[in-house]
Design an enzyme around this catalytic site. Structure first.
Site, PDB file in Angstrom:
ATOM      1  N   ARG A 259     -10.781  -1.470   4.820  1.00 27.55           N
ATOM      2  CA  ARG A 259     -10.286  -2.127   6.041  1.00 27.55           C
ATOM      3  C   ARG A 259     -11.200  -1.874   7.236  1.00 27.55           C
ATOM      4  O   ARG A 259     -11.244  -2.673   8.174  1.00 27.55           O
ATOM      5  CB  ARG A 259      -8.842  -1.698   6.348  1.00 27.55           C
ATOM      6  CG  ARG A 259      -7.829  -2.367   5.433  1.00 27.55           C
ATOM      7  CD  ARG A 259      -6.416  -1.937   5.789  1.00 27.55           C
ATOM      8  NE  ARG A 259      -6.215  -0.522   5.562  1.00 27.55           N
ATOM      9  CZ  ARG A 259      -5.829   0.016   4.398  1.00 27.55           C
ATOM     10  NH1 ARG A 259      -5.597  -0.756   3.378  1.00 27.55           N
ATOM     11  NH2 ARG A 259      -5.670   1.321   4.285  1.00 27.55           N
TER      12      ARG A 259
ATOM     13  N   GLU B 205      -4.632  13.818  -0.625  1.00 23.57           N
ATOM     14  CA  GLU B 205      -3.345  14.500  -0.759  1.00 23.57           C
ATOM     15  C   GLU B 205      -3.208  15.069  -2.181  1.00 23.57           C
ATOM     16  O   GLU B 205      -2.798  16.196  -2.383  1.00 23.57           O
ATOM     17  CB  GLU B 205      -2.242  13.488  -0.483  1.00 23.57           C
ATOM     18  CG  GLU B 205      -1.093  14.065   0.278  1.00 23.57           C
ATOM     19  CD  GLU B 205      -0.137  12.974   0.682  1.00 23.57           C
ATOM     20  OE1 GLU B 205      -0.571  11.822   0.857  1.00 23.57           O
ATOM     21  OE2 GLU B 205       1.057  13.292   0.804  1.00 23.57           O
TER      22      GLU B 205
HETATM   23  P1  AMP Z   1      -7.783   9.951   6.000  1.00 20.48           P
HETATM   24  O1  AMP Z   1      -8.971  10.315   5.152  1.00 20.48           O
HETATM   25  O2  AMP Z   1      -6.560  10.724   5.630  1.00 20.48           O
HETATM   26  O3  AMP Z   1      -8.078  10.025   7.488  1.00 20.48           O
HETATM   27  O4  AMP Z   1      -7.388   8.462   5.660  1.00 20.48           O
HETATM   28  C1  AMP Z   1      -8.324   7.516   5.796  1.00 20.48           C
HETATM   29  C2  AMP Z   1      -7.970   6.157   5.260  1.00 20.48           C
HETATM   30  O5  AMP Z   1      -6.700   6.047   4.626  1.00 20.48           O
HETATM   31  C3  AMP Z   1      -7.971   5.220   6.418  1.00 20.48           C
HETATM   32  O6  AMP Z   1      -9.219   4.595   6.433  1.00 20.48           O
HETATM   33  C4  AMP Z   1      -6.870   4.255   6.152  1.00 20.48           C
HETATM   34  O7  AMP Z   1      -7.417   3.067   5.646  1.00 20.48           O
HETATM   35  C5  AMP Z   1      -5.998   4.911   5.108  1.00 20.48           C
HETATM   36  N1  AMP Z   1      -4.707   5.385   5.640  1.00 20.48           N
HETATM   37  C6  AMP Z   1      -4.292   6.651   5.689  1.00 20.48           C
HETATM   38  N2  AMP Z   1      -3.048   6.744   6.173  1.00 20.48           N
HETATM   39  C7  AMP Z   1      -2.681   5.488   6.477  1.00 20.48           C
HETATM   40  C8  AMP Z   1      -1.489   4.912   7.042  1.00 20.48           C
HETATM   41  N3  AMP Z   1      -0.420   5.649   7.391  1.00 20.48           N
HETATM   42  N4  AMP Z   1      -1.466   3.583   7.223  1.00 20.48           N
HETATM   43  C9  AMP Z   1      -2.532   2.824   6.876  1.00 20.48           C
HETATM   44  N5  AMP Z   1      -3.653   3.301   6.332  1.00 20.48           N
HETATM   45  C10 AMP Z   1      -3.739   4.619   6.141  1.00 20.48           C
END
Ligand code: AMP
Length: 177
Positions: free
Chosen positions: A64, A101
């Site tokens: 995205r 996670e």
């Molecule tokens: P992170 O590595 O945990 O910062 O997550 C990164 C990616 O996960 C982001 O680029 C989002 O595309 C996706 N993502 C994580 N949490 C969400 C959420 N609550 N809603 C939408 N996309 C999410």
């Protein structure tokens, strides 16, 4: 960017409970993307955070992040560099693993995507735990790029993703939850 404009963008994000799994509140950007003026306003808002600095390449995260970063790169007439999930890029790559996670993920960048000293800005849709962006920042550093800043359309502040991002690099969230 005015508070009214930010409020319009906020209103166009749909929160979907328990997607893709129980307990996750998924931020769905598709209503915003479907609205031409709001999509354009979103790109304005991301560019605003860059404060007119010189940037050579926009680095974007699969998938995205590509939507926003491509539009930003076009507006600024900069290059666009994709960071992709393992196995998607066709040429020689560098990669790094990071924790999710549950388990691990690997992201990759083409080895020739950046020239040493190029100024890079990272763009993604959501800053959640920060693991993905921290890994992408590491790849930028390995290629000798200078990470000038990072902008996320949505920052999930309660997850404190900023804490794992490289210190000294400005981080901007356009819409904070
Ligand atoms: P992170 O590595 O945990 O910062 O997550 C990164 C990616 O996960 C982001 O680029 C989002 O595309 C996706 N993502 C994580 N949490 C969400 C959420 N609550 N809603 C939408 N996309 C999410």
């Amino acid at each position: 960017m005015s508070a009214d404009s930010i409020a319009l963008l906020h209103a166009a994000i749909r929160t979907v409970p328990d997607f893709p799994k129980q307990g996750i509140s998924f931020k769905d950007i598709t209503p915003l993307l479907a609205h031409g003026k709001l999509f354009s306003l979103t790109i304005d808002a991301i560019i605003d955070t860059m404060g007119g600095q010189r940037v050579d390449k926009i680095v974007a995260i699969d998938a995205r992040g590509f939507i926003f970063a491509g539009a930003v790169a076009d507006r600024l007439k900069t290059g666009f560099v994709p960071v992709r999930k393992k196995g998607k890029l066709p040429w020689h790559t560098i990669g790094t693993a990071y924790s999710l996670e549950y388990g691990e993920n690997v992201i990759e960048m083409h080895r020739d995507a950046l020239a040493p000293g190029e100024r890079v800005w990272l763009v993604d849709d959501v800053l959640a735990t920060g693991g993905t962006s921290a890994a992408a920042a590491k790849l930028v550093g390995q290629l000798g790029g200078e990470l000038a800043g990072m902008t996320f359309l949505i920052e999930l502040g309660f997850l404190n993703g900023r804490s794992v991002l490289p210190s000294g690099v400005p981080v901007h969230g356009v819409l904070i939850y």
